[in-house]
Design an enzyme around this catalytic site. Structure first.
Site, PDB file in Angstrom:
ATOM      1  N   HIS A  37       0.861  -1.190   0.000  1.00  0.00           N
ATOM      2  CA  HIS A  37       0.000   0.000   0.000  1.00  0.00           C
ATOM      3  C   HIS A  37       0.893   1.233   0.000  1.00  0.00           C
ATOM      4  O   HIS A  37       1.950   1.233   0.616  1.00  0.00           O
ATOM      5  CB  HIS A  37      -0.886   0.004   1.256  1.00  0.00           C
ATOM      6  CG  HIS A  37      -2.074   0.898   1.136  1.00  0.00           C
ATOM      7  ND1 HIS A  37      -2.001   2.248   1.378  1.00  0.00           N
ATOM      8  CD2 HIS A  37      -3.345   0.644   0.771  1.00  0.00           C
ATOM      9  CE1 HIS A  37      -3.190   2.781   1.185  1.00  0.00           C
ATOM     10  NE2 HIS A  37      -4.033   1.841   0.816  1.00  0.00           N
ATOM     11  N   ASP A  46      -8.017  -5.248  -0.066  1.00  0.00           N
ATOM     12  CA  ASP A  46      -8.450  -6.088  -1.181  1.00  0.00           C
ATOM     13  C   ASP A  46      -8.079  -7.556  -1.031  1.00  0.00           C
ATOM     14  O   ASP A  46      -8.565  -8.398  -1.783  1.00  0.00           O
ATOM     15  CB  ASP A  46      -7.838  -5.545  -2.484  1.00  0.00           C
ATOM     16  CG  ASP A  46      -8.450  -4.202  -2.839  1.00  0.00           C
ATOM     17  OD1 ASP A  46      -7.723  -3.197  -2.806  1.00  0.00           O
ATOM     18  OD2 ASP A  46      -9.672  -4.164  -3.081  1.00  0.00           O
TER      19      ASP A  46
HETATM   20  C1  SDX Z   1      -6.261   0.089  -2.815  1.00  0.00           C
HETATM   21  O1  SDX Z   1      -4.443   4.531  -1.912  1.00  0.00           O
HETATM   22  C2  SDX Z   1      -5.391   3.946  -1.319  1.00  0.00           C
HETATM   23  O2  SDX Z   1      -5.794   4.281  -0.232  1.00  0.00           O
HETATM   24  C3  SDX Z   1      -6.007   2.789  -2.077  1.00  0.00           C
HETATM   25  C4  SDX Z   1      -7.024   1.952  -1.322  1.00  0.00           C
HETATM   26  C5  SDX Z   1      -8.297   2.716  -1.058  1.00  0.00           C
HETATM   27  O3  SDX Z   1      -9.023   2.330  -0.128  1.00  0.00           O
HETATM   28  O4  SDX Z   1      -8.609   3.640  -1.840  1.00  0.00           O
HETATM   29  O5  SDX Z   1      -6.479   1.525  -0.090  1.00  0.00           O
HETATM   30  C6  SDX Z   1      -7.424   0.721  -2.130  1.00  0.00           C
HETATM   31  O6  SDX Z   1      -6.010   0.431  -3.932  1.00  0.00           O
HETATM   32  C7  SDX Z   1      -5.418  -0.898  -2.060  1.00  0.00           C
HETATM   33  C8  SDX Z   1      -4.193  -1.386  -2.899  1.00  0.00           C
HETATM   34  C9  SDX Z   1      -4.709  -2.493  -3.837  1.00  0.00           C
HETATM   35  N1  SDX Z   1      -3.675  -2.843  -4.801  1.00  0.00           N
HETATM   36  C10 SDX Z   1      -3.061  -4.048  -4.721  1.00  0.00           C
HETATM   37  O7  SDX Z   1      -3.231  -4.869  -3.831  1.00  0.00           O
HETATM   38  C11 SDX Z   1      -2.129  -4.308  -5.896  1.00  0.00           C
HETATM   39  C12 SDX Z   1      -0.802  -4.845  -5.361  1.00  0.00           C
HETATM   40  N2  SDX Z   1      -0.104  -3.737  -4.661  1.00  0.00           N
HETATM   41  C13 SDX Z   1       0.890  -3.003  -5.395  1.00  0.00           C
HETATM   42  O8  SDX Z   1       0.580  -2.819  -6.747  1.00  0.00           O
HETATM   43  C14 SDX Z   1       1.423  -1.804  -4.630  1.00  0.00           C
HETATM   44  O9  SDX Z   1       1.651  -2.223  -3.362  1.00  0.00           O
HETATM   45  C15 SDX Z   1       0.628  -0.513  -4.585  1.00  0.00           C
HETATM   46  C16 SDX Z   1       0.243  -0.045  -5.951  1.00  0.00           C
HETATM   47  C17 SDX Z   1      -0.598  -0.694  -3.766  1.00  0.00           C
HETATM   48  C18 SDX Z   1       1.535   0.529  -3.940  1.00  0.00           C
HETATM   49  O10 SDX Z   1       2.567   0.803  -4.872  1.00  0.00           O
HETATM   50  P1  SDX Z   1       3.846   1.582  -4.398  1.00  0.00           P
HETATM   51  O11 SDX Z   1       3.486   2.692  -3.463  1.00  0.00           O
HETATM   52  O12 SDX Z   1       4.644   1.908  -5.610  1.00  0.00           O
HETATM   53  O13 SDX Z   1       4.610   0.466  -3.558  1.00  0.00           O
HETATM   54  P2  SDX Z   1       5.838   0.699  -2.651  1.00  0.00           P
HETATM   55  O14 SDX Z   1       6.543   1.983  -2.971  1.00  0.00           O
HETATM   56  O15 SDX Z   1       5.403   0.472  -1.247  1.00  0.00           O
HETATM   57  O16 SDX Z   1       6.817  -0.525  -3.091  1.00  0.00           O
HETATM   58  C19 SDX Z   1       7.953  -0.759  -2.325  1.00  0.00           C
HETATM   59  C20 SDX Z   1       8.591  -1.996  -2.904  1.00  0.00           C
HETATM   60  C21 SDX Z   1       8.899  -1.902  -4.398  1.00  0.00           C
HETATM   61  O17 SDX Z   1       9.985  -2.772  -4.635  1.00  0.00           O
HETATM   62  P3  SDX Z   1      11.513  -2.188  -4.657  1.00  0.00           P
HETATM   63  O18 SDX Z   1      11.541  -1.174  -5.787  1.00  0.00           O
HETATM   64  O19 SDX Z   1      11.735  -1.512  -3.307  1.00  0.00           O
HETATM   65  O20 SDX Z   1      12.384  -3.392  -4.869  1.00  0.00           O
HETATM   66  O21 SDX Z   1       7.695  -3.117  -2.775  1.00  0.00           O
HETATM   67  C22 SDX Z   1       7.396  -3.630  -4.051  1.00  0.00           C
HETATM   68  C23 SDX Z   1       7.684  -2.525  -5.049  1.00  0.00           C
HETATM   69  O22 SDX Z   1       7.974  -3.068  -6.328  1.00  0.00           O
HETATM   70  N3  SDX Z   1       5.971  -3.968  -4.035  1.00  0.00           N
HETATM   71  C24 SDX Z   1       5.490  -5.184  -4.302  1.00  0.00           C
HETATM   72  C25 SDX Z   1       4.103  -5.093  -4.105  1.00  0.00           C
HETATM   73  N4  SDX Z   1       3.798  -3.839  -3.722  1.00  0.00           N
HETATM   74  C26 SDX Z   1       4.965  -3.151  -3.677  1.00  0.00           C
HETATM   75  N5  SDX Z   1       6.122  -6.315  -4.703  1.00  0.00           N
HETATM   76  C27 SDX Z   1       5.300  -7.385  -4.895  1.00  0.00           C
HETATM   77  N6  SDX Z   1       3.951  -7.368  -4.705  1.00  0.00           N
HETATM   78  C28 SDX Z   1       3.326  -6.255  -4.320  1.00  0.00           C
HETATM   79  N7  SDX Z   1       2.006  -6.249  -4.154  1.00  0.00           N
END
Ligand code: SDX
Length: 435
Positions: free
Chosen positions: A311, A369
């Site tokens: 998140h 989710d």
């Molecule tokens: C919602 O914003 C909100 O409030 C949204 C929401 C709402 O109520 O409106 O809460 C609803 O959208 C919840 C999120 C649902 N999405 C997912 O579950 C999809 C999977 N999650 C990811 O796509 C991701 O975690 C995000 C999009 C939610 C957040 O993206 P960020 O902010 O770019 O993630 P981050 O900066 O925290 O990532 C840090 C690291 C990165 O790797 P490195 O570059 O450090 O090596 O963690 C990795 C990311 O690549 N990473 C993941 C991951 N999420 C982050 N790796 C694997 N699986 C994941 N799900």
């Protein structure tokens, strides 16, 4: 701006005698903000923050999230207390008006919403333009955007009464629009709302009933639906809410703005994640395949994400995920479903991931989710409806944030800038001189 400036930041630009003193503003809780509005005038530079991870785009009094502590407050009330004691329409009143209603205020509000659950008969024709297998979110985008064609009497966004009636119409009609999208997919007749029923109960009635026989909504499912709607009602300045605010800042009508929010929510990185979680669990198939799947997730080249995890704000457990996980067990138990292989797989996947250094180091925890899809599937919803249900629930948050923006004296049209790295000015070449 009601935040107060007790401190300031002074920055100087290397190689120049320019400096800028930026007020640091404090809210009621949460991080202070540096007011950078004068930085371009003082230093001739922009700030750069792709994805707005460190940028406060507005002042708001509606929802507060502490991502490190896993806290979510709606108008100051903890989500856990609202989930346990409140109802979705009471939460709608709270989000729109800022205070919990008295019993009389709630009754009046509920009647106000229920009086608008029907759709104009011409809107039924819109559905016929879609293929029968149209994704419900495509239908929601189209039908909600078209609503503005039916309410010319209330499109003056600067008129508080027009803003109120538009909010009521949108909150009231979203369940009907979503239920009819499902009925259209199945080829069954549309069911009209029954205003003797509660909000969530009415939705489940329109979704499941057929004209050929009586249908009584299971109270366990009605309560679970109401809870899921509470948990999804608002969430600060997430991508879809920011889309609604940016659209609204141009003066676009509320129906067009909510349609824009629906489109943004559809993405798998946002509201589309609940549908993607179910597909991910189906692809994993069995607990024995979890280690191989997680290896694929850790391989950046695979572009595979652990859907339902991570998140932008929560770097701890999403409090909504905890509540939904418990509701999963309650609903499955009350429905007499002895164990759900998907839920078992999800619990094992969560346990393994939460003990895996890759996810721990990146503070990746289950978000709302991760479990919502499992409970919605157990309640009989097709995966294609999951995000549509999220949109139904989030409409009150979107429209409350939209109204707050319209009423904010500091609000201007949203117009971010950029850092340009494209070609500098060059002369046009005739076709024969190219290449
Ligand atoms: C919602 O914003 C909100 O409030 C949204 C929401 C709402 O109520 O409106 O809460 C609803 O959208 C919840 C999120 C649902 N999405 C997912 O579950 C999809 C999977 N999650 C990811 O796509 C991701 O975690 C995000 C999009 C939610 C957040 O993206 P960020 O902010 O770019 O993630 P981050 O900066 O925290 O990532 C840090 C690291 C990165 O790797 P490195 O570059 O450090 O090596 O963690 C990795 C990311 O690549 N990473 C993941 C991951 N999420 C982050 N790796 C694997 N699986 C994941 N799900």
């Amino acid at each position: 701006m009601s935040g107060s400036a007790k401190r300031s930041i002074t920055i100087t630009l290397d190689g120049t005698n320019k400096s800028s003193t930026l007020p640091v503003l404090s809210g009621s809780i949460g991080p202070e903000v540096a007011d950078i509005r004068r930085i371009y005038a003082d230093l001739g530079i922009f700030t750069y923050d792709p994805g707005y991870g460190a940028t406060a785009a507005c002042e708001s009094k509606i929802t507060y999230i502490d991502g490190d502590a896993g806290v979510l407050l709606y108008r100051g009330y903890p989500i856990e207390q609202l989930a346990e004691h409140s109802s979705f329409l009471e939460v709608c009143y709270l989000l729109m008006n800022g205070e919990l209603p008295t019993p009389a205020q709630l009754r009046e509000y509920e009647m106000g919403i229920l009086r608008h659950t029907m759709l104009h008969e011409q809107i039924r024709q819109f559905y016929n333009g879609f293929r029968r297998d149209a994704h419900p979110m495509a239908v929601m985008c189209g039908v909600v955007g078209a609503l503005s064609a039916f309410y010319h009497d209330s499109l003056d966004i600067n008129n508080p009464e027009h803003r109120r009636i538009s909010a009521f119409r949108l909150i009231a009609k979203m369940p009907t629009i979503a239920a009819w999208a499902h009925k259209y997919n199945t080829g069954q007749p549309f069911m009209y709302p029954q205003n003797r029923l509660g909000y969530a109960e009415n939705f489940l009635y329109m979704f499941n009933a057929v004209p050929a026989e009586e249908y009584k909504v299971n109270p366990i499912l009605a309560r679970a639906m109401d809870l899921i709607m509470i948990l999804h009602a608002d969430h600060e300045q997430n991508a879809s809410t920011s889309t609604v605010r940016l659209s609204g800042s141009t003066g676009a009508n509320p129906f067009a703005c909510i349609a824009a929010g629906i489109a943004s929510l559809w993405g798998p990185a946002h509201g589309g994640a609940n549908e993607a979680v179910l597909k991910m669990l189906a692809d994993i198939g069995h607990v024995r395949n979890i280690p191989e799947f997680l290896s694929e997730v850790k391989d950046k080249g695979s572009h595979t994400k652990l859907m339902g995890f991570g998140h932008r704000v929560y770097k701890n457990y999403d409090p909504r995920a905890k509540i939904i996980q418990k509701a999963c067990h309650d609903v499955l138990g009350e429905l007499g479903i002895k164990g759900d292989p998907l839920l078992d797989l999800a619990l094992e996947l969560e346990k393994i991931a939460l003990n895996d250094k890759y996810f721990v180091d990146r503070k990746l925890y289950p978000n709302v989710d991760f479990y919502s899809g499992i409970i919605l599937k157990a309640m009989g919803f097709p995966t294609s409806m999951f995000t549509a249900l999220f949109a139904v629930s989030r409409t009150v948050g979107w429209i409350s944030q939209w109204a707050e923006m319209i009423e904010d004296p500091e609000q201007r049209i949203g117009r971010p800038r950029q850092i340009y790295t494209g070609p500098t000015q060059r002369e046009y070449l005739p076709p024969g001189q190219r290449g």
